[in-house]
Design a protein around this motif. Structure first.
Motif, PDB file in Angstrom:
ATOM      1  N   UNK A  33       0.861  -1.179   0.000  1.00 56.08           N
ATOM      2  CA  UNK A  33       0.000   0.000   0.000  1.00 56.08           C
ATOM      3  C   UNK A  33       0.901   1.234   0.000  1.00 56.08           C
ATOM      4  N   UNK A  34       0.555   2.209  -0.819  1.00 60.05           N
ATOM      5  CA  UNK A  34       1.378   3.405  -0.958  1.00 60.05           C
ATOM      6  C   UNK A  34       0.539   4.611  -0.558  1.00 60.05           C
ATOM      7  N   UNK A  35       0.991   5.330   0.462  1.00 62.74           N
ATOM      8  CA  UNK A  35       0.258   6.481   0.962  1.00 62.74           C
ATOM      9  C   UNK A  35       0.933   7.792   0.627  1.00 62.74           C
ATOM     10  N   UNK A  36       0.434   8.905   1.163  1.00 64.84           N
ATOM     11  CA  UNK A  36       0.958  10.237   0.857  1.00 64.84           C
ATOM     12  C   UNK A  36       2.455  10.372   1.117  1.00 64.84           C
ATOM     13  N   UNK A  37       3.140  10.999   0.163  1.00 64.47           N
ATOM     14  CA  UNK A  37       4.560  11.231   0.303  1.00 64.47           C
ATOM     15  C   UNK A  37       5.437  10.073  -0.116  1.00 64.47           C
ATOM     16  N   UNK A  38       4.815   8.971  -0.596  1.00 66.64           N
ATOM     17  CA  UNK A  38       5.572   7.762  -0.935  1.00 66.64           C
ATOM     18  C   UNK A  38       5.538   7.554  -2.451  1.00 66.64           C
ATOM     19  N   UNK A  39       6.689   7.223  -3.062  1.00 69.87           N
ATOM     20  CA  UNK A  39       6.754   7.050  -4.515  1.00 69.87           C
ATOM     21  C   UNK A  39       6.405   5.635  -4.963  1.00 69.87           C
ATOM     22  N   UNK A  40       6.013   5.517  -6.232  1.00 71.18           N
ATOM     23  CA  UNK A  40       5.812   4.228  -6.875  1.00 71.18           C
ATOM     24  C   UNK A  40       6.049   4.409  -8.356  1.00 71.18           C
ATOM     25  N   UNK A  41       6.056   3.308  -9.104  1.00 73.75           N
ATOM     26  CA  UNK A  41       6.208   3.400 -10.550  1.00 73.75           C
ATOM     27  C   UNK A  41       7.017   2.245 -11.105  1.00 73.75           C
ATOM     28  N   UNK A  42       6.977   2.095 -12.424  1.00 82.67           N
ATOM     29  CA  UNK A  42       7.704   1.012 -13.089  1.00 82.67           C
ATOM     30  C   UNK A  42       9.209   1.156 -12.900  1.00 82.67           C
ATOM     31  N   UNK A  43       9.672   2.380 -12.727  1.00 79.74           N
ATOM     32  CA  UNK A  43      11.110   2.603 -12.553  1.00 79.74           C
ATOM     33  C   UNK A  43      11.605   2.096 -11.207  1.00 79.74           C
ATOM     34  N   UNK A  44      10.689   1.731 -10.308  1.00 78.89           N
ATOM     35  CA  UNK A  44      11.072   1.255  -8.976  1.00 78.89           C
ATOM     36  C   UNK A  44      10.861  -0.245  -8.802  1.00 78.89           C
ATOM     37  N   UNK A  45      10.593  -0.958  -9.902  1.00 77.56           N
ATOM     38  CA  UNK A  45      10.359  -2.394  -9.799  1.00 77.56           C
ATOM     39  C   UNK A  45      10.906  -3.117 -11.017  1.00 77.56           C
ATOM     40  N   UNK A  46      11.171  -4.409 -10.839  1.00 71.37           N
ATOM     41  CA  UNK A  46      11.534  -5.276 -11.960  1.00 71.37           C
ATOM     42  C   UNK A  46      10.376  -6.174 -12.363  1.00 71.37           C
ATOM     43  N   UNK A  47       9.285  -6.107 -11.642  1.00 72.00           N
ATOM     44  CA  UNK A  47       8.171  -7.007 -11.895  1.00 72.00           C
ATOM     45  C   UNK A  47       7.394  -6.606 -13.146  1.00 72.00           C
TER      46      UNK A  47
END
Length: 211
Positions: free
Chosen positions: A72-86
């Motif tokens: 789970x990703x909440x406020x202030x936290x990054x996500x994206x394809x650039x942060x995973x190999x999956x």
């Protein structure tokens, strides 16, 4: 337990506020993308998506079609394809959310921004390892209990009787997170509600009361 959750929640919100204030200074006028609860969130390549409001679920899909919850990703936290190999990798809004999209090269170039995002990345790592550790517990009931406690610590609001989960998870979401069936999750949740370990508030948010 409630005291521990409250202290963790306060520290987390302070760090989030610092990051968001810095972003407001840097990116005034930058367009935010808004998504309603339940909507899928596009993940462009070579970008970092930063949650500014709300909570996002990230996951993958196995070859047999089963979904696996990754966090789970909440406020202030990054996500994206650039942060995973999956691959595949998806993001879905669990609540109404606002997302700021930043080019990856911009994040890498701005040392100050990167440094301010580091605590959020560390938080994601800790959550991922906590979720991974659940797979080592043989009893489904123990896995589900620990998952609920983790969600309460990450996205819970202390009340007079327990910790209210700010995000509403379906029974299938919980089942995917701990590697079991929706029927088993439903049975355990009903049992714990009867025993007084869980409750539902007026908005049908779970209130966790495990001691």
């Amino acid at each position: 337990m409630v005291v521990v959750f409250w202290a963790t929640w306060v520290r987390g919100m302070a760090a989030v506020q610092t990051i968001l204030e810095r972003l407001e200074d840097l990116y005034q006028g930058r367009h935010l993308s808004s998504y309603r609860a339940g909507q899928g969130i596009p993940l462009p390549k070579d970008t970092v998506l930063l949650v500014c409001r709300g909570i996002v679920q990230v996951g993958t899909i196995h070859s047999n079609g089963d979904e696996a919850l990754l966090g789970m990703v909440g406020p202030g936290v990054p996500l994206g394809l650039s942060l995973t190999w999956l691959d595949p990798y998806y993001a879905k809004a669990l609540t109404d959310v606002d997302i700021l999209t930043l080019p990856l090269e911009e994040v890498e170039r701005d040392a100050d921004l990167g440094g301010r995002l580091l605590p959020a990345v560390i938080r994601r790592l800790r959550q991922a390892e906590a979720l991974l550790s659940l797979t080592g517990k043989r009893r489904v009931a123990e896995r589900l209990q620990q998952f609920l406690l983790l969600m309460a610590q990450e996205y819970g609001q202390p009340t007079g009787t327990g910790t209210r989960l700010l995000v509403r998870l379906t029974h299938q979401d919980m089942a995917s997170a701990i590697g079991t069936t929706r029927v088993t999750v439903t049975r355990l949740l009903n049992q714990w509600r009867q025993e007084g370990h869980l409750d539902l508030d007026e908005q049908r948010h779970l209130v966790v009361k495990f001691s």
